[in-house]
Write a protein that holds these residues in place. Structure first.
Motif, PDB file in Angstrom:
ATOM      1  N   LEU A  12       0.824  -1.209   0.000  1.00  0.00           N
ATOM      2  CA  LEU A  12       0.000   0.000   0.000  1.00  0.00           C
ATOM      3  C   LEU A  12       0.856   1.257   0.000  1.00  0.00           C
ATOM      4  O   LEU A  12       1.983   1.257   0.497  1.00  0.00           O
ATOM      5  N   GLU A  13       0.298   2.318  -0.525  1.00  0.00           N
ATOM      6  CA  GLU A  13       0.929   3.630  -0.396  1.00  0.00           C
ATOM      7  C   GLU A  13       0.889   4.007   1.087  1.00  0.00           C
ATOM      8  O   GLU A  13      -0.035   3.604   1.806  1.00  0.00           O
ATOM      9  N   PRO A  14       1.864   4.779   1.579  1.00  0.00           N
ATOM     10  CA  PRO A  14       1.907   5.126   3.006  1.00  0.00           C
ATOM     11  C   PRO A  14       0.620   5.771   3.529  1.00  0.00           C
ATOM     12  O   PRO A  14       0.165   5.443   4.633  1.00  0.00           O
ATOM     13  N   GLU A  15       0.005   6.628   2.750  1.00  0.00           N
ATOM     14  CA  GLU A  15      -1.222   7.303   3.206  1.00  0.00           C
ATOM     15  C   GLU A  15      -2.358   6.311   3.420  1.00  0.00           C
ATOM     16  O   GLU A  15      -3.103   6.396   4.396  1.00  0.00           O
ATOM     17  N   GLU A  16      -2.500   5.358   2.502  1.00  0.00           N
ATOM     18  CA  GLU A  16      -3.547   4.332   2.622  1.00  0.00           C
ATOM     19  C   GLU A  16      -3.280   3.434   3.828  1.00  0.00           C
ATOM     20  O   GLU A  16      -4.195   3.075   4.577  1.00  0.00           O
ATOM     21  N   ALA A  17      -2.017   3.073   4.030  1.00  0.00           N
ATOM     22  CA  ALA A  17      -1.653   2.233   5.170  1.00  0.00           C
ATOM     23  C   ALA A  17      -1.979   2.939   6.482  1.00  0.00           C
ATOM     24  O   ALA A  17      -2.527   2.330   7.411  1.00  0.00           O
ATOM     25  N   MET A  18      -1.664   4.229   6.575  1.00  0.00           N
ATOM     26  CA  MET A  18      -1.934   4.989   7.801  1.00  0.00           C
ATOM     27  C   MET A  18      -3.430   5.113   8.059  1.00  0.00           C
ATOM     28  O   MET A  18      -3.890   4.992   9.196  1.00  0.00           O
ATOM     29  N   GLU A  19      -4.198   5.319   6.998  1.00  0.00           N
ATOM     30  CA  GLU A  19      -5.643   5.435   7.171  1.00  0.00           C
ATOM     31  C   GLU A  19      -6.239   4.118   7.675  1.00  0.00           C
ATOM     32  O   GLU A  19      -7.059   4.106   8.590  1.00  0.00           O
ATOM     33  N   ARG A  20      -5.798   3.012   7.120  1.00  0.00           N
ATOM     34  CA  ARG A  20      -6.284   1.701   7.584  1.00  0.00           C
ATOM     35  C   ARG A  20      -5.877   1.461   9.032  1.00  0.00           C
ATOM     36  O   ARG A  20      -6.650   0.936   9.826  1.00  0.00           O
ATOM     37  N   LEU A  21      -4.654   1.865   9.381  1.00  0.00           N
ATOM     38  CA  LEU A  21      -4.188   1.707  10.767  1.00  0.00           C
ATOM     39  C   LEU A  21      -5.048   2.532  11.718  1.00  0.00           C
ATOM     40  O   LEU A  21      -5.442   2.051  12.787  1.00  0.00           O
TER      41      LEU A  21
END
Length: 111
Positions: free
Chosen positions: A96-105
């Protein structure tokens, strides 16, 4: 009382409504433990490549509620870091792109 007012004030300053859930009252006796793997140890140059999390409720680790994502790094993997975390460039295909990963987290963690 002060904490409730502070939470309301911060929520009013929120620019993206989709993150309003972060200001809900957190569940009692619940925590989230995080683990990350990175391309190196330099916070200015290196990137996160893996995020893992597990929920802990009343001192019990809920392994069935674990979270794990691979993150596309903005920097190259270093051979020294691969020796530590065993994550190779081919393991990051489809990451995942970092922004997508952070949002899921954030959605996993909640308030």
């Amino acid at each position: 009382m002060f904490e409730k007012l502070k939470r309301k004030w911060l929520q009013k300053k929120l620019k993206e409504e989709r993150y309003a859930f972060l200001f809900d009252i957190p569940p009692a006796d619940e925590y989230v433990c995080l683990d990350t793997e990175t391309t190196g140890l330099d916070i200015k140059k290196d990137s996160i490549i893996s995020i893992g999390a597990v929920r802990i409720v009343k001192n019990r680790i809920l392994t069935h509620e674990a979270f794990h994502v691979r993150v596309r790094p903005k920097t190259e993997l270093k051979s020294e870091s691969v020796k530590v975390h065993q994550i190779r460039a081919c393991d990051l295909e489809g990451a995942l792109e970092p922004e997508e990963a952070m949002e899921r987290l954030l959605h996993f963690i909640g308030p």
